[in-house]
Structures are given as structure tokens and as C-alpha cells.
Enzyme design. Structure first.
Site, mmCIF file in Angstrom:
data_model
loop_
_atom_site.group_PDB
_atom_site.id
_atom_site.type_symbol
_atom_site.label_atom_id
_atom_site.label_comp_id
_atom_site.label_asym_id
_atom_site.label_seq_id
_atom_site.Cartn_x
_atom_site.Cartn_y
_atom_site.Cartn_z
ATOM 1 N N ASP A 1 16.754 -10.901 2.635
ATOM 2 C CA ASP A 1 15.753 -9.859 2.916
ATOM 3 C C ASP A 1 14.661 -9.963 1.860
ATOM 4 O O ASP A 1 14.518 -9.094 1.014
ATOM 5 C CB ASP A 1 16.451 -8.480 2.877
ATOM 6 C CG ASP A 1 15.529 -7.343 3.269
ATOM 7 O OD1 ASP A 1 14.383 -7.609 3.687
ATOM 8 O OD2 ASP A 1 15.953 -6.176 3.163
ATOM 9 N N CYS B 1 10.050 -8.570 6.356
ATOM 10 C CA CYS B 1 8.963 -7.607 6.570
ATOM 11 C C CYS B 1 7.672 -8.353 6.880
ATOM 12 O O CYS B 1 6.616 -7.739 6.981
ATOM 13 C CB CYS B 1 8.807 -6.696 5.359
ATOM 14 S SG CYS B 1 8.602 -7.591 3.822
HETATM 15 N N1 SAH Z 1 17.837 -5.670 0.923
HETATM 16 C C1 SAH Z 1 17.316 -4.635 0.059
HETATM 17 C C2 SAH Z 1 16.035 -5.025 -0.685
HETATM 18 C C3 SAH Z 1 14.949 -5.708 0.090
HETATM 19 S S1 SAH Z 1 13.364 -5.730 -0.673
HETATM 20 C C4 SAH Z 1 17.093 -3.368 0.837
HETATM 21 O O1 SAH Z 1 17.087 -3.384 2.070
HETATM 22 O O2 SAH Z 1 16.924 -2.321 0.215
HETATM 23 C C5 SAH Z 1 13.322 -7.243 -1.512
HETATM 24 C C6 SAH Z 1 14.028 -7.230 -2.843
HETATM 25 O O3 SAH Z 1 13.910 -8.538 -3.401
HETATM 26 C C7 SAH Z 1 13.462 -6.278 -3.890
HETATM 27 O O4 SAH Z 1 14.502 -5.482 -4.398
HETATM 28 C C8 SAH Z 1 12.889 -7.205 -4.979
HETATM 29 O O5 SAH Z 1 13.033 -6.663 -6.280
HETATM 30 C C9 SAH Z 1 13.741 -8.439 -4.805
HETATM 31 N N2 SAH Z 1 13.174 -9.728 -5.248
HETATM 32 C C10 SAH Z 1 11.886 -10.123 -5.258
HETATM 33 N N3 SAH Z 1 11.792 -11.418 -5.620
HETATM 34 C C11 SAH Z 1 13.055 -11.860 -5.848
HETATM 35 C C12 SAH Z 1 13.617 -13.118 -6.243
HETATM 36 N N4 SAH Z 1 12.844 -14.176 -6.470
HETATM 37 N N5 SAH Z 1 14.962 -13.207 -6.346
HETATM 38 C C13 SAH Z 1 15.753 -12.137 -6.098
HETATM 39 N N6 SAH Z 1 15.274 -10.933 -5.745
HETATM 40 C C14 SAH Z 1 13.945 -10.781 -5.614
#
Ligand code: SAH
Length: 457
Positions: free
Chosen positions: A385, A412
Site C-alpha cells: 500500500d 491511491c
Molecule cells: N497500509 C497503511 C499505510 C498506507 S500509507 C494504512 O492503510 O494505513 C503509506 C505508508 O507508507 C505511510 O505510512 C508511509 O509512512 C509509508 N512509507 C512511505 N515510503 C515508504 C518506504 N519507502 N518504505 C516503507 N514505508 C514507506
């Protein structure tokens, strides 16, 4: 190439709209030159004024609608402010859903060469008042600290009190905060001079719990009348459980700074999703539409089709919301996420909900998965996600080499999702299920879930 030589800015034209842009603006053509017109709908005959003429596209504004589309609804908000936050509010909800369905079809055709049958978008039950979070910019207008919305494509603030798509309780709290800040004569941040006290007001509210978090983003550590503000806010907002001062001293558009302190309560509020309770800190991502998130996760869990024994990776797991829904049906779930506060929340949340088979690690998903793949980890299902930019090629390669049975991709931004599907093809994965979900009514955003499985041939 499109020609606009004979057109002039401010010229009036009568045009028939023949398409919608990605952002939901109407498009009309003069010869083959496209003109984008906010809040115009296909089939409508409209008198417009040209506002801007670029080399490849022009822009216009509606002066008068001569023939109206049946998909037009009474403009719930006509103001300039709402063109940036709710650009589809002039469309009936049914037309919004059809628009989003066709957008998903278009991007998969364009970016992945796939002509897919896209099912109807899963609709929202609430199409206004659904957002559980607001990040509101402030500016001095007539010597008063004012809250509102930036005019489209600018940093000119238009005062707004009813934001239409935010939880109405959040709208009220913003007014309360604004009035207290006015009383103590705090200054709004001035971008040009890099001066003033307050940059943003963030309000988050648990949809099911009613708990409120307020974040005051300040330019420096100094917050004039700090104690009076704390006293007045905690008295005026009885559901307040977290009042945070976040300090952002940079000349930047990024909202949050790297330092913060708790002024009242603690750095967390709670909300629920599918009967799990979640602690959320001010830096942690939490889906802004709680009700639709429950549907989104249900679809993701259905696509994963777990039997209780699988090893599942939940990449980009945030505070572990989806991980816990998956853990109930899996053997083990491993969540990875880049924000350390979110992982701390995820660990506490798993414990609090008595889920022992969900494990969390801080890391960049693309590096973490490569490491796991090299160390020989066996995975049955990978759920991702990611943020709007999609997956890194290194993540796709590692996932491809691990050869899980299923990959559930929640996105998204279907445009980057479609691009990534192209790369997954190299590892023999193809789309077997697809379901768009409307998480953001009145906006042009669409969430899309796909299931990728190994091709049988
Ligand atoms: N699945 C969760 C979050 C989705 S939003 C939910 O539904 O609530 C995407 C998330 O990815 C965010 O929490 C952001 O902090 C994280 N993120 C962004 N770049 C990332 C990366 N390179 N590696 C791991 N996480 C990351």
C-alpha cells in the site's frame, strides 16, 4: 500540433464539452486544441472566457451554461476555494463514480497496455463530512489570523469555515482554535518574510471514539501565551486527548517539522477499524476516511484469501491497521514501514488487540524486501500500500524473485500502479482481480486494489 494562434486570452467562446481530464475538468476542443474548463461536464454547451493559452492546452472559465448535463448537481459549493479541494462537487455522485471507473480503465490501458473490465467503484455511504483529519493553513487577513483553503495553484488563502468534506466537529474545532489564537493575538506564518508564529492547524478526530488530537505547527519553539492557549483549548474541547506543538522552522511547503512536544495529554489518539482499536501519533499515517477504509481492507483481505497458515508481508504498513486484519487469517504477518513512530504504534496496537502473530520493523520497504529475499525468506502473500509514487523497481524485483502465490496491491494512484504492473509481468504475474474504491468523494482521487497471481501459462 494543436494550434491556438487565432485565439486570444479573455475571448468568449461557445463550446461543447467532449471529455473529462484526469482532475475532472471539462475538455472542449477548438479544432484539435484542447481547452480545460473547471466544473464543465461532457455534453454541456457552455459559454466560456479564455483565461490562459499554453502551447498545447488552453484554460477557460464558465460564463454561462447554455445546455446542462443531467450529471450536473446543484453546485454544493461554487466558490474558488472548493475548486482545489472538491473539484467534482458539481457532479452527481453516480457520475463521479462512473468518472473514476473510466479513469482506472484509461490508466491501465495507457500505462500497461491492458484493456480491463473494471467493475463499478465501491461507493461511499457518506459523501460529505467523511474526513477524519484536517491540515489547515493560516494567514493574516485584515490583521486577523484566518483559516481556510489556498486558491487553486496559489498560496492565496480564501477564508473557509465549512470545509464540506471534513467531519463537521473538526470544522468547529478549527474555529475554536482560530478564535483562541486570535484572542491572544498570535501571528500567522508569513511565507515571504519567514515570520509569524503559526503555520498550520492540524485536527484529527477518531470517527468511532470522538477523541481529538490538535497539532499547532509553529515556526519556532516560542509559542506566545502557551499556558493560556493550553488551558483554553483543553476547556473548550472536552474530547481533546492530545495537544502537540510541532516546530517547522524551514522555508518549505512540507507541513510537519522534525521536532515536537506534547503540550497536553499524550502524542496519540485512538480510532477503530473493523473492531480493532488503534493508537495514532501525530506523525503516523491513518486513512482519512475511516468508514471506507473498513471496506477497502475487507476487499484486500478477500483478495488475499488466507487459510490461516500463510506467511504474509504487509509493506508500507503504517500503524499496522491492515496488518491486523490480515493477521487474523494468516500464520504470520510481517509489517514494514519507514516512520519509526508508526512502527511503535503498530507494535502497541498489535499487543493492545491481543494479536501475537503480527511483527513489525522500521525500514524502507524497497531495501527491507531485498534483504529478506537475499536471506531466503519464504512468503506466500505480499500486500503493498505505497504512497502515490508507487513501488521502486528494486521492490518489484525482490517480490518477483520471492515468487509469492499472491500479491495484493492497494494504491491511491492507479497511474503508478499500472506502470508497476508492467514490471510484475517480467516475473510472470498478471492481474486476476481488480476493484476501485471511492475513499475520497467530491475529489478526483481514486483508490484501486488489484490481485496479481502467477500466470498459469
Ligand atoms: N497500509 C497503511 C499505510 C498506507 S500509507 C494504512 O492503510 O494505513 C503509506 C505508508 O507508507 C505511510 O505510512 C508511509 O509512512 C509509508 N512509507 C512511505 N515510503 C515508504 C518506504 N519507502 N518504505 C516503507 N514505508 C514507506
Amino acid at each position: 500540433m494543436a494550434q491556438s494562434n487565432h485565439l486570444k486570452v479573455d475571448q468568449m467562446l461557445t463550446l461543447t464539452i467532449d471529455d473529462l481530464s484526469r482532475e475532472g475538468q471539462g475538455i472542449a476542443h477548438v479544432d484539435s486544441y484542447p481547452i480545460f474548463i473547471p466544473q464543465a461536464l461532457p455534453g454541456e454547451k457552455i459559454q466560456i472566457r479564455l483565461t490562459l493559452l499554453g502551447q498545447h492546452i488552453g484554460h477557460g472559465r464558465i460564463i454561462k451554461i447554455l445546455k446542462e448535463s443531467p450529471n450536473r448537481t446543484k453546485n454544493i459549493m461554487d466558490s474558488q476555494a472548493f475548486m482545489s479541494t472538491i473539484p467534482l462537487s458539481h457532479m452527481t455522485y453516480d457520475a463521479q463514480l462512473k468518472f473514476k471507473q473510466s479513469q482506472v480503465h484509461r490508466v491501465f490501458y495507457k500505462n500497461a497496455g491492458l484493456d480491463l473490465d473494471i467493475p463499478p467503484v465501491t461507493p461511499a455511504d457518506e459523501i460529505t463530512g467523511y474526513r477524519n483529519k484536517a491540515q489547515i493553513p493560516v494567514q493574516m487577513i485584515d490583521d486577523l489570523l484566518t483559516t481556510g483553503i489556498f486558491k487553486r495553484g496559489s498560496h492565496q488563502l480564501i477564508p473557509v469555515e465549512d470545509f464540506i468534506i471534513q467531519d463537521p466537529k473538526i470544522d468547529q474545532i478549527i474555529i475554536t482554535v482560530r478564535d483562541i489564537l486570535r484572542k491572544y493575538e498570535l501571528m500567522a506564518y508569513d511565507e515571504e518574510n519567514h515570520s509569524g508564529d503559526i503555520r498550520h492547524i492540524i485536527v484529527r478526530r477518531g470517527h468511532y471514539t470522538g477523541e481529538v488530537m490538535i497539532v499547532l505547527v509553529t515556526r519556532t519553539f516560542s509559542l506566545p501565551h502557551r499556558q493560556e492557549i493550553i488551558n483554553e483549548l483543553s476547556a473548550a474541547v472536552p474530547e481533546l486527548v492530545a495537544l502537540i506543538q510541532n516546530i517547522n522552522s524551514g522555508r518549505t511547503n512540507t507541513i510537519l517539522g522534525s521536532q515536537a512536544m506534547v503540550l497536553f495529554g499524550q502524542d496519540a489518539y485512538t480510532d477503530r477499524i473493523n473492531n480493532h482499536e488503534f493508537k495514532i501519533s501525530h506523525r503516523s499515517f491513518f486513512q482519512v476516511n475511516t468508514m471506507q477504509t473498513e471496506k477497502l481492507y475487507q476487499i484486500a483481505v478477500d483478495f488475499a484469501d488466507l487459510n490461516g497458515h500463510e506467511t504474509v508481508v504487509d509493506a508500507y504498513c503504517g500503524i499496522g491497521t491492515l496488518s491486523l486484519s490480515l493477521a487474523e487469517k494468516a500464520g504470520e504477518v510481517y509489517g514494514v514501514e519507514i516512520i519509526s513512530e508508526a512502527i511503535r504504534n503498530a507494535e502497541e496496537n498489535a499487543k493492545h488487540n491481543q494479536i501475537a502473530n503480527a511483527h513489525f520493523e522500521v525500514g524502507a520497504a524497497e531495501e527491507w524486501l531485498v534483504k529478506k529475499q537475499k536471506s531466503g525468506m519464504k512468503v506466500d502473500v505480499i500486500v503493498v500500500d505505497p504512497p502515490r509514487k508507487g513501488l521502486a523497481p528494486s521492490f518489484i524485483k525482490a517480490a518477483g524473485l520471492m515468487q509469492p502465490e499472491k500479491i495484493v496491491y492497494v494504491s491511491c494512484n492507479p497511474a503508478t500502479q499500472a506502470r508497476d504492473v508492467q514490471l510484475f509481468k517480467n516475473y510472470n504475474y498478471q492481474i486476476t482481480k481488480i476493484q476501485p474504491v471511492d475513499m475520497f468523494p467530491q475529489t478526483s482521487h481514486v483508490e484501486n486494489i488489484i490481485l496479481l497471481e502467477k500466470s498459469k501459462f
